[in-house]
Design a protein around this motif. Sequence first.
Motif: not given
Length: 128
Positions: A37, A107, A110-111
């Motif tokens: 990532d 994270e 991403k969200n």
Amino acid sequence: MQGILYDATKVKVCQAFYGICDYAELSREWTDGLWIDLLSDRQLYKELTYYIEHHTFLDEMKVCGYSLCDLYVWQMNRYNLIKDTGKNPRTCNKEKMAMLAFGTMRELTKNPEEYRKRLEYGQGTDKL
């Protein structure tokens, strides 16, 4: 071979990153996932490179108003709550907290809505 330029920067960053994660006793699976990532996110990779070189956060990247420093403090608070110490003792692995902050930033990118709620809701403790 004349005329070929080789930039070993990513190799050095990768070695340093894996060294920190090994020291922090993070699983190889988690480390591999974060590394993949990091390679696909220029801002986060820049933050990691700065962290490795200076052992502090650049703090340029912000997602939902949160920087890596904010996420580091959040990780430390979680550690203190889990260990029930109220402060971070010598046994607290600061490198692990820093790498977990990078993981949380990953994270969060991403969200954003899900992780923003986790950050703002608190640690899940009872409130009076």
